[in-house]
Design an enzyme around this catalytic site. Structure first.
Site, mmCIF file in Angstrom:
data_model
loop_
_atom_site.group_PDB
_atom_site.id
_atom_site.type_symbol
_atom_site.label_atom_id
_atom_site.label_comp_id
_atom_site.label_asym_id
_atom_site.label_seq_id
_atom_site.Cartn_x
_atom_site.Cartn_y
_atom_site.Cartn_z
ATOM 1 C CB SER A 97 -1.045 0.219 1.328
ATOM 2 O OG SER A 97 -0.936 0.750 1.624
ATOM 3 C CE1 TYR A 145 -3.678 -2.286 4.917
ATOM 4 C CE2 TYR A 145 -3.287 0.192 4.221
ATOM 5 C CZ TYR A 145 -3.715 -1.224 4.695
ATOM 6 O OH TYR A 145 -3.563 -1.804 2.877
#
Ligand code: NAP
Length: 240
Positions: A142, A164
């Site tokens: 990401s 995350y």
């Protein structure tokens, strides 16, 4: 070179980006196995694709459960005897507040799936990937995994997710580690940022899942002279 007959396993392939990766790889003549946490979700995803004229199979695969991983890879081994493409797509992004307030269980759970699960699936799949002519591993990272991007002026403060973001930075590091070990082999390992994509994980995004999936498929289909140990999005290399 044709992709006909290549065998691909997509973890978390029952919905979102993984589902579209499964569709696109199958449309590119791969024999796709969707990994899904439950039999019901796997069957539903395969039936949905079949209704669209796309044939895939599925296997129950919870990346945070070692027994599930070994059972799933045994099924792939028995069905195909090798694996050409592994897409480590399964991931979670639990709600988390600012870093100072993240509960240890949230950190633990996120790493169990996004990092330890990805490593465990990769290790279990490698014997089958080594039997393929040109194995490809794509790890879903990401922009949130890029220290340069997250540390830069344009990163939104509400996206400062300790669990995350750092799990995806770890995915990048894991990618480099496997790529280094596998450099003497034909196997290529890359991390891919699909972009901010509209799925259950990011319902506010505009970008359709198929667009995010296309970036993943590109790196799952690299030619022999393609890169390994890199981090890419739709525009090319992403800074670490
Ligand atoms: P999603 O729609 O929430 O799908 C996530 C998939 O992962 C689901 O199939 C889910 O299964 C599966 N999964 C979660 N935990 C699992 C486990 N323990 N074992 C096996 N499967 C598990 O999310 P998405 O947006 O498609 O995300 C796919 C990947 O892209 C993730 O790694 C995510 O971090 C990455 N990514 C997404 C975006 C974005 O904007 N969407 C941006 C950058 C990176 P269930 O259906 O059982 O929950």
């Amino acid at each position: 070179m044709t992709d006909s007959g290549k065998v691909a396993l997509v973890t978390g392939g029952n919905k979102g980006i993984g589902f579209e990766v499964a569709r696109q790889l199958a449309q590119a003549d791969h024999q796709v196995v969707i990994g899904a946490r439950t039999d019901e979700r796997g069957r539903a995803a395969a039936e949905k694709l079949r209704a669209d004229g796309v044939e895939v199979s599925y296997v129950v695969l919870d990346v945070s459960a070692p027994d599930s991983i070994s059972a799933a890879l045994e099924v792939v081994a028995a069905r195909y005897g090798r694996l050409d493409v592994l897409v480590n797509n399964a991931g979670i992004a639990p709600a988390e507040g600012p870093p100072s307030e993240v509960a240890p269980e949230v950190l633990q759970e996120t790493y169990e799936t996004n990092v330890f699960g990805l490593v465990a699936v990769t290790q279990a799949a490698l014997p089958l990937l080594r039997l393929a002519v040109a194995g490809r591993i794509v790890n879903l990272s990401s922009g949130a995994g890029s220290l340069t991007v997250v540390g830069g002026p344009d990163w939104r403060p509400e996206w400062n997710g300790l669990a995350y973001n750092t799990s995806k930075s770890a995915v990048n590091a894991v990618t480099v580690a496997f790529a280094s070990e596998l450099r003497p082999t034909p196997i290529k390992v890359n991390a891919v940022n699909p972009g901010y994509t509209r799925t259950d994980m990011s319902p506010g995004a505009d970008r359709p899942a198929a667009a995010g999936a296309a970036v993943v498929v590109r790196y799952a289909s690299l030619p022999a002279d393609g890169p390994t140990g890199g981090f890419f999005d739709e525009n090319g290399a992403v800074p670490w």
